[in-house]
Design a protein around this motif. Structure first.
Motif, mmCIF file in Angstrom:
data_model
loop_
_atom_site.group_PDB
_atom_site.id
_atom_site.type_symbol
_atom_site.label_atom_id
_atom_site.label_comp_id
_atom_site.label_asym_id
_atom_site.label_seq_id
_atom_site.Cartn_x
_atom_site.Cartn_y
_atom_site.Cartn_z
ATOM 1 N N GLN A 31 -9.066 -73.051 -23.611
ATOM 2 C CA GLN A 31 -7.939 -72.824 -24.335
ATOM 3 C C GLN A 31 -7.487 -71.087 -24.187
ATOM 4 N N THR A 32 -8.663 -70.236 -24.780
ATOM 5 C CA THR A 32 -8.471 -69.038 -25.218
ATOM 6 C C THR A 32 -8.858 -68.122 -23.731
ATOM 7 N N LYS A 33 -9.699 -69.022 -22.727
ATOM 8 C CA LYS A 33 -10.448 -68.301 -21.457
ATOM 9 C C LYS A 33 -8.528 -68.267 -20.601
ATOM 10 N N ALA A 34 -7.988 -70.300 -20.749
ATOM 11 C CA ALA A 34 -6.782 -69.898 -19.487
ATOM 12 C C ALA A 34 -5.837 -68.484 -20.685
ATOM 13 N N LEU A 35 -5.878 -68.885 -21.720
ATOM 14 C CA LEU A 35 -4.899 -67.423 -22.302
ATOM 15 C C LEU A 35 -5.100 -65.993 -21.951
ATOM 16 N N LEU A 36 -6.070 -65.815 -21.971
ATOM 17 C CA LEU A 36 -6.567 -63.999 -21.244
ATOM 18 C C LEU A 36 -6.452 -64.205 -19.559
ATOM 19 N N ASP A 37 -6.524 -65.421 -19.422
ATOM 20 C CA ASP A 37 -6.381 -65.079 -17.820
ATOM 21 C C ASP A 37 -5.288 -64.649 -17.725
ATOM 22 N N LYS A 38 -4.472 -65.593 -18.277
ATOM 23 C CA LYS A 38 -2.662 -66.035 -17.808
ATOM 24 C C LYS A 38 -2.083 -64.581 -18.083
ATOM 25 N N ILE A 39 -2.847 -63.811 -19.377
ATOM 26 C CA ILE A 39 -2.134 -63.240 -19.814
ATOM 27 C C ILE A 39 -2.722 -61.489 -18.784
ATOM 28 N N ILE A 40 -3.326 -61.271 -19.074
ATOM 29 C CA ILE A 40 -4.264 -60.612 -17.263
ATOM 30 C C ILE A 40 -3.826 -60.752 -16.573
ATOM 31 N N ARG A 41 -3.509 -61.921 -15.377
ATOM 32 C CA ARG A 41 -3.237 -61.734 -14.301
ATOM 33 C C ARG A 41 -1.715 -61.447 -13.989
ATOM 34 N N GLN A 78 -0.139 -46.452 -13.160
ATOM 35 C CA GLN A 78 -1.081 -46.398 -12.070
ATOM 36 C C GLN A 78 -2.358 -46.923 -13.577
ATOM 37 N N LYS A 79 -1.991 -46.216 -14.772
ATOM 38 C CA LYS A 79 -3.560 -45.782 -15.546
ATOM 39 C C LYS A 79 -3.547 -47.526 -16.104
ATOM 40 N N HIS A 80 -2.302 -47.836 -16.445
ATOM 41 C CA HIS A 80 -2.017 -49.555 -16.773
ATOM 42 C C HIS A 80 -2.879 -50.087 -15.972
ATOM 43 N N LEU A 81 -2.411 -50.267 -14.399
ATOM 44 C CA LEU A 81 -3.089 -51.195 -13.554
ATOM 45 C C LEU A 81 -4.840 -51.151 -13.449
ATOM 46 N N LEU A 82 -5.053 -49.728 -13.512
ATOM 47 C CA LEU A 82 -6.568 -49.264 -13.609
ATOM 48 C C LEU A 82 -7.187 -50.180 -14.551
ATOM 49 N N GLU A 83 -6.192 -50.502 -15.705
ATOM 50 C CA GLU A 83 -7.410 -51.086 -16.583
ATOM 51 C C GLU A 83 -6.635 -52.807 -16.705
ATOM 52 N N PHE A 84 -5.871 -53.089 -16.017
ATOM 53 C CA PHE A 84 -6.127 -54.436 -15.971
ATOM 54 C C PHE A 84 -7.070 -55.257 -14.599
ATOM 55 N N GLU A 85 -7.285 -54.374 -14.007
ATOM 56 C CA GLU A 85 -7.724 -54.297 -13.102
ATOM 57 C C GLU A 85 -9.228 -54.875 -13.583
ATOM 58 N N ARG A 86 -9.650 -53.485 -14.473
ATOM 59 C CA ARG A 86 -11.054 -53.404 -14.987
ATOM 60 C C ARG A 86 -11.096 -54.727 -16.048
ATOM 61 N N THR A 157 -4.895 -52.737 -27.174
ATOM 62 C CA THR A 157 -4.452 -51.771 -24.771
ATOM 63 C C THR A 157 -2.661 -52.433 -24.774
ATOM 64 N N LEU A 158 -2.527 -54.034 -25.545
ATOM 65 C CA LEU A 158 -0.948 -54.239 -24.808
ATOM 66 C C LEU A 158 -0.070 -53.088 -25.998
ATOM 67 N N LYS A 159 -0.476 -53.634 -27.142
ATOM 68 C CA LYS A 159 0.511 -52.027 -27.806
ATOM 69 C C LYS A 159 0.967 -51.134 -27.664
ATOM 70 N N GLU A 160 -0.454 -50.829 -27.298
ATOM 71 C CA GLU A 160 -0.265 -48.825 -25.697
ATOM 72 C C GLU A 160 0.876 -49.288 -24.863
ATOM 73 N N PHE A 161 0.488 -49.890 -24.335
ATOM 74 C CA PHE A 161 0.893 -50.636 -23.172
ATOM 75 C C PHE A 161 2.414 -50.110 -23.460
ATOM 76 N N ARG A 162 2.983 -51.548 -24.195
ATOM 77 C CA ARG A 162 3.770 -51.707 -24.695
ATOM 78 C C ARG A 162 5.508 -50.693 -25.211
ATOM 79 N N ASP A 163 4.061 -49.752 -25.695
ATOM 80 C CA ASP A 163 4.737 -48.508 -26.266
ATOM 81 C C ASP A 163 5.133 -47.217 -25.512
ATOM 82 N N ASP A 164 4.323 -47.208 -24.296
ATOM 83 C CA ASP A 164 4.484 -46.720 -23.107
ATOM 84 C C ASP A 164 6.028 -47.069 -22.112
ATOM 85 N N GLU A 165 5.734 -48.320 -21.943
ATOM 86 C CA GLU A 165 6.828 -48.867 -21.408
ATOM 87 C C GLU A 165 7.992 -49.034 -21.720
ATOM 88 N N LEU A 166 7.771 -49.108 -22.794
ATOM 89 C CA LEU A 166 9.633 -48.510 -24.184
ATOM 90 C C LEU A 166 9.464 -47.013 -23.929
#
Length: 183
Positions: A31-41, A78-86, A157-166
């Motif tokens: 379940q955790t793997k599925a959650l992480l896959d969904k969020i990252i994808r 672009q910075k966010h995209l590179l992190e999600f690719e990683r 990471t998500l909190k940092e990126f959320r703050d960037d988006e806001l």
């Protein structure tokens, strides 16, 4: 005789409890793997789409006074995209099959909004980034409910990126997003 039967029953019960516990742990891990896959994808696709929106806006407004502001937001995406690719590589998550659609639709949305002028581009930014901020908050809640300690780095990471988006949202407002169509 009764003692031997009791020992066999206790042994079977112990084996049963071990099997159930192992199954539950395996199920939780899946379940955790599925959650992480969904969020990252989803986030990978979203950051790719955002980058393409800003690239579309830059194609129209890149040589205007708004160009540097849009470029800065595109650089952060672009910075966010590179992190999600990683993260995709690290967690062995697969990208969405809709990437070709995001490529075209993102650029078209960016260019189309920019054809309305700076205000149109910024209105698009405000609309998209407000939804993305809520989306990140939903994911943060999901990870907190699952296992905050296990997901500490991803939560950061998500909190940092959320703050960037806001911040992009607020930048759009500062650059006349609300004036679209009022000229």
């Amino acid at each position: 005789m009764a003692l031997q039967v009791t020992k066999r029953i206790c042994l079977r019960c112990s084996i049963w409890h071990i099997l159930v516990r192992n199954y539950s742990q395996r199920e939780k891990a899946e379940q955790t793997k599925a959650l992480l896959d969904k969020i990252i994808r989803i986030d990978h696709a979203g950051e790719f789409g955002a980058k393409r929106i800003y690239q579309g806006q830059l194609a129209v407004l890149g040589n205007t006074p708004s160009g540097p502001v849009i470029q800065q937001m595109q650089d952060e995406e672009q910075k966010h995209l590179l992190e999600f690719e990683r993260l995709m590589h690290q967690h062995r998550a697969r990208p969405t099959v809709l990437m070709p659609l995001w490529d075209i639709a993102g650029f078209a949305l960016g260019a189309g909004s920019a054809l309305l002028g700076k205000e149109g581009a910024m209105a698009c930014t405000v609309a998209v980034e407000s939804v993305i901020g809520e989306h990140y908050n939903d994911q943060i809640r999901e990870l907190m409910e699952d296992n905050p300690e296990q997901h500490k780095e991803l939560l950061k990471t998500l909190k940092e990126f959320r703050d960037d988006e806001l911040h992009h949202h607020d930048t759009g407002l500062e650059h006349d997003a609300e004036k679209v169509g009022y000229t």
